[in-house]
Enzyme design. Structure first.
Site, mmCIF file in Angstrom:
data_model
loop_
_atom_site.group_PDB
_atom_site.id
_atom_site.type_symbol
_atom_site.label_atom_id
_atom_site.label_comp_id
_atom_site.label_asym_id
_atom_site.label_seq_id
_atom_site.Cartn_x
_atom_site.Cartn_y
_atom_site.Cartn_z
ATOM 1 N N THR A 145 0.827 -1.213 0.000
ATOM 2 C CA THR A 145 0.000 0.000 0.000
ATOM 3 C C THR A 145 0.862 1.265 0.000
ATOM 4 O OG1 THR A 145 -1.657 -1.228 1.228
ATOM 5 C CG2 THR A 145 -1.860 1.166 1.262
ATOM 6 N N GLU A 146 0.367 2.281 -0.694
ATOM 7 C CA GLU A 146 1.040 3.582 -0.740
ATOM 8 C C GLU A 146 0.022 4.681 -0.437
ATOM 9 O OE1 GLU A 146 3.226 4.023 -4.380
ATOM 10 O OE2 GLU A 146 4.358 2.161 -4.026
ATOM 11 N N SER B 79 -6.558 -0.456 -2.645
ATOM 12 C CA SER B 79 -7.267 -1.475 -3.441
ATOM 13 C C SER B 79 -6.737 -1.481 -4.878
ATOM 14 C CB SER B 79 -8.767 -1.162 -3.499
ATOM 15 O OG SER B 79 -9.296 -0.928 -2.230
ATOM 16 N N TRP C 210 0.636 2.788 5.714
ATOM 17 C CA TRP C 210 -0.257 1.851 6.389
ATOM 18 C C TRP C 210 0.374 0.459 6.456
ATOM 19 C CZ3 TRP C 210 -4.051 3.125 9.450
ATOM 20 C CH2 TRP C 210 -4.712 4.340 9.240
ATOM 21 N N ARG D 219 -25.083 -9.288 34.937
ATOM 22 C CA ARG D 219 -25.871 -8.054 34.981
ATOM 23 C C ARG D 219 -27.367 -8.393 35.085
ATOM 24 N NH1 ARG D 219 -25.219 -2.579 35.864
ATOM 25 N NH2 ARG D 219 -26.817 -1.422 34.706
ATOM 26 N N HIS E 246 -23.221 -5.001 26.777
ATOM 27 C CA HIS E 246 -22.615 -4.408 27.980
ATOM 28 C C HIS E 246 -23.221 -3.050 28.352
ATOM 29 C CE1 HIS E 246 -19.616 -7.513 27.318
ATOM 30 N NE2 HIS E 246 -19.028 -7.204 28.454
ATOM 31 N N GLU F 232 -6.228 -6.087 3.467
ATOM 32 C CA GLU F 232 -6.172 -7.378 2.740
ATOM 33 C C GLU F 232 -7.440 -7.597 1.910
ATOM 34 O OE1 GLU F 232 -3.856 -10.402 3.931
ATOM 35 O OE2 GLU F 232 -3.001 -9.438 5.691
ATOM 36 N N THR G 208 -10.755 -4.905 0.844
ATOM 37 C CA THR G 208 -11.871 -4.344 1.620
ATOM 38 C C THR G 208 -13.110 -5.240 1.478
ATOM 39 O OG1 THR G 208 -12.697 -3.060 -0.247
ATOM 40 C CG2 THR G 208 -11.039 -1.977 1.164
HETATM 41 C C1 LIG Z 1 -4.466 -1.241 10.417
HETATM 42 C C2 LIG Z 1 -4.028 -1.406 8.990
HETATM 43 C C3 LIG Z 1 -2.907 -2.165 8.698
HETATM 44 C C4 LIG Z 1 -2.483 -2.320 7.377
HETATM 45 N N1 LIG Z 1 -1.342 -3.046 7.108
HETATM 46 C C5 LIG Z 1 -0.870 -3.112 5.839
HETATM 47 C C6 LIG Z 1 0.376 -3.789 5.549
HETATM 48 O O1 LIG Z 1 1.025 -4.343 6.438
HETATM 49 N N2 LIG Z 1 0.837 -3.778 4.261
HETATM 50 C C7 LIG Z 1 0.154 -3.158 3.245
HETATM 51 O O2 LIG Z 1 0.637 -3.196 2.116
HETATM 52 N N3 LIG Z 1 -1.026 -2.522 3.483
HETATM 53 C C8 LIG Z 1 -1.554 -2.479 4.749
HETATM 54 N N4 LIG Z 1 -2.735 -1.811 5.011
HETATM 55 C C9 LIG Z 1 -3.400 -1.107 3.924
HETATM 56 C C10 LIG Z 1 -4.649 -1.799 3.421
HETATM 57 O O3 LIG Z 1 -4.332 -2.976 2.757
HETATM 58 C C11 LIG Z 1 -5.425 -0.799 2.531
HETATM 59 O O4 LIG Z 1 -5.898 0.221 3.394
HETATM 60 C C12 LIG Z 1 -6.561 -1.470 1.799
HETATM 61 O O5 LIG Z 1 -6.076 -2.250 0.737
HETATM 62 C C13 LIG Z 1 -7.564 -0.449 1.221
HETATM 63 O O6 LIG Z 1 -6.923 0.520 0.491
HETATM 64 P P1 LIG Z 1 -7.214 2.081 0.770
HETATM 65 O O7 LIG Z 1 -7.120 2.328 2.226
HETATM 66 O O8 LIG Z 1 -6.323 2.851 -0.130
HETATM 67 O O9 LIG Z 1 -8.714 2.303 0.356
HETATM 68 P P2 LIG Z 1 -9.236 2.590 -1.128
HETATM 69 O O10 LIG Z 1 -8.719 1.575 -2.058
HETATM 70 O O11 LIG Z 1 -8.996 4.022 -1.459
HETATM 71 O O12 LIG Z 1 -10.806 2.357 -0.948
HETATM 72 C C14 LIG Z 1 -11.670 3.346 -0.383
HETATM 73 C C15 LIG Z 1 -13.095 2.818 -0.436
HETATM 74 O O13 LIG Z 1 -13.492 2.606 -1.793
HETATM 75 C C16 LIG Z 1 -13.906 1.260 -1.973
HETATM 76 N N5 LIG Z 1 -13.473 0.780 -3.279
HETATM 77 C C17 LIG Z 1 -12.261 0.943 -3.861
HETATM 78 N N6 LIG Z 1 -12.236 0.356 -5.042
HETATM 79 C C18 LIG Z 1 -13.450 -0.224 -5.223
HETATM 80 C C19 LIG Z 1 -14.036 -1.022 -6.262
HETATM 81 N N7 LIG Z 1 -13.365 -1.372 -7.355
HETATM 82 N N8 LIG Z 1 -15.321 -1.440 -6.096
HETATM 83 C C20 LIG Z 1 -16.010 -1.111 -4.978
HETATM 84 N N9 LIG Z 1 -15.507 -0.376 -3.968
HETATM 85 C C21 LIG Z 1 -14.244 0.060 -4.092
HETATM 86 C C22 LIG Z 1 -13.234 0.487 -0.872
HETATM 87 O O14 LIG Z 1 -13.903 -0.740 -0.580
HETATM 88 C C23 LIG Z 1 -13.282 1.465 0.275
HETATM 89 O O15 LIG Z 1 -14.549 1.398 0.877
HETATM 90 C C24 LIG Z 1 -3.204 -1.679 6.325
HETATM 91 C C25 LIG Z 1 -4.360 -0.943 6.627
HETATM 92 C C26 LIG Z 1 -4.777 -0.812 7.930
HETATM 93 C C27 LIG Z 1 -6.028 -0.010 8.227
#
Ligand SMILES: Cc1cc2nc3c(=O)[nH]c(=O)nc-3n(C[C@H](O)[C@H](O)[C@H](O)COP(=O)(O)OP(=O)(O)OC[C@H]3O[C@@H](n4cnc5c(N)ncnc54)[C@H](O)[C@@H]3O)c2cc1C
Length: 405
Positions: free
Chosen positions: A127-128, A133, A157, A273, A343, A368, A370
């Site tokens: 992720t960047e 996604s 992230w 409770r 609770h 991993e 969404t």
């Molecule tokens: C606590 C935590 C730990 C993490 N650890 C790691 C790690 O160790 N290594 C790593 O590489 N990444 C890691 N991540 C990143 C994580 O994998 C990404 O946040 C995730 O893949 C989603 O990408 P994004 O946050 O950019 O959301 P986006 O891709 O921007 O998505 C935003 C929203 O749009 C929706 N969306 C996007 N595209 C579509 C589509 N085609 N169809 C329908 N809906 C869509 C998504 O479901 C979401 O609701 C971590 C994230 C968190 C929160």
């Protein structure tokens, strides 16, 4: 033959992880969570239990157990706190098992062995800031110069970003393919923290998994030997998707543990409770929430067990693992929300663990893949829009070493 009994060895693992987490982590987890503090002392203890190489063959420094053992450990760890399971997800699931399947003999000796022994900690950087996604949107590039690559980019992230020694990193090696977003231009590399140009930082604004370390890392012209490329040039996207098959599996089993934790905490509280002269467990609407937790727990467990069994058999499991991850994480969000509800106001305070469960569960509905990405994937399998092609490298099949009881 379907046999859902765990073997003696698997039961022993389950009992020892359960006992360790209850003794060493549970008493301090509220404090660590409140202080947003990752406790690095868990790492050598997890190594001593064999967890950091639980399903890595003994010849590569691991405990040599099967893939169900990885699921069992994930479920038990997340029963106590999500931050523990995340360690297993990135270190074993996403990183070490990718090296086991795709790494060269030299990479296995230099990286997999110390990781499986717990002497080095590893994570996964896909992720960047502008690409989650949409993996094609990554901007990190690796430019070849003789027998080296120079990597520049930022990952965001990333679990254990400020803790890990080794990073499985994905970068464009073909800039023309980057321009047209052709994923066959992405390659995978092992990057070490100690390499000049590498820096990392912890994310401070996170509101869940507070006892876990999450952050970012930058690579500014980091020189990586070509021998650190995992797979062939252009296989990075396939390796990333392969890694997610194992990472998602740990997330599925972990979320199953979180549902069980919500169920147990809710059942205990419902017996303590009283309202209107009876235990709240006597009220049908409270029973309904607890029954839902039980059915979600049992169904989620069967789904990850099936995925683990397929892995043991050496069979493709992208579809089944994705379903297990999607179902368990969404169900864990429902369970955690209802656990707070059971609770009452006490659930809204840190005095009880269910508030922490509620904050922790949400991350897994996002990382991993969404919830939405998994929904689309499952629909596409059913509709016939998606099929899985064989990958060049696979995990070795594994069988539990001791017969079932
Ligand atoms: C606590 C935590 C730990 C993490 N650890 C790691 C790690 O160790 N290594 C790593 O590489 N990444 C890691 N991540 C990143 C994580 O994998 C990404 O946040 C995730 O893949 C989603 O990408 P994004 O946050 O950019 O959301 P986006 O891709 O921007 O998505 C935003 C929203 O749009 C929706 N969306 C996007 N595209 C579509 C589509 N085609 N169809 C329908 N809906 C869509 C998504 O479901 C979401 O609701 C971590 C994230 C968190 C929160």
């Amino acid at each position: 033959m379907i046999n859902l009994d765990l073997t003696e060895e698997q039961l022993l693992l389950e009992a020892s992880v359960r006992e360790w987490a209850a003794r060493e982590v549970a008493p301090h987890i509220r404090e660590c969570d409140r202080e947003h503090r990752f406790d690095p002392r868990v790492l050598p203890q997890m190594a001593d239990l064999g967890l950091l190489g639980v399903c890595v063959p003994a010849e590569y420094g691991g405990a040599g157990m099967d893939y169900l053992a990885l699921g069992i450990a994930s479920e038990e760890l997340e029963y106590v706190d999500t931050s523990l399971r995340v360690i297993l997800s990135v270190h074993v699931g996403l990183n070490s098992l990718s090296l086991l399947a795709w790494g060269t003999a030299d990479q296995k000796q230099r990286y997999l062995v110390p990781q499986a022994q717990g002497r080095k900690i590893a994570t996964f950087g896909l992720t960047e800031p502008a690409a989650g996604s949409d993996v094609r949107g990554i901007q990190t590039v690796a430019i070849q110069q003789g027998d080296r690559y120079r990597i520049t980019g930022e990952k965001m992230w990333i679990s254990l970003a400020d803790v890990a020694d080794n990073f499985l990193v994905f970068a464009w090696t073909d800039l023309e393919k980057k321009r047209v977003r052709d994923t066959s231009g992405i390659s995978a590399f092992i990057v070490e923290r100690s390499m000049p140009g590498f820096s990392s930082a912890t994310l401070k604004e996170k509101w869940g998994i507070l006892a876990g370390n999450t952050g970012s890392f930058k690579m500014e012209d980091v020189e990586v030997p070509s021998a650190n490329m995992v797979g062939r040039p252009g296989e990075g996207f396939k390796i990333a998707m392969f890694a997610l098959d194992q990472g998602r599996y740990t997330v599925a089993a972990g979320a199953t543990g979180l549902i069980r934790a919500c169920r147990d905490a809710s059942a205990k509280y419902a017996r303590e409770r009283k309202t209107f002269g009876v235990e709240i467990g006597e009220h049908q609407l409270v029973k309904e929430m607890i029954a839902q937790m039980e059915s979600d727990y049992q169904a989620a467990r069967l789904l990850w067990l099936r995925a683990g069994w397929l892995k043991n058999e050496g069979r493709r499991n992208t579809r089944e693992t994705g379903l297990a991850k999607w179902f368990a994480t969404v169900a864990s969000e429902r369970a955690a929300s209802d656990a707070v509800q059971v609770h009452g106001a006490n659930g809204y305070s840190d005095e009880y663990p269910v508030g922490r469960f509620y904050r922790n569960c949400k991350g897994a509905v996002i990382y991993e893949g969404t919830r939405e990405i998994h929904k689309v994937m499952q629909a596409d399998y059913v509709l016939g829009y998606r099929t899985d092609r064989p990958t060049r490298c696979d995990l070795p099949p594994m069988q539990p070493t001791v017969a079932s009881r």
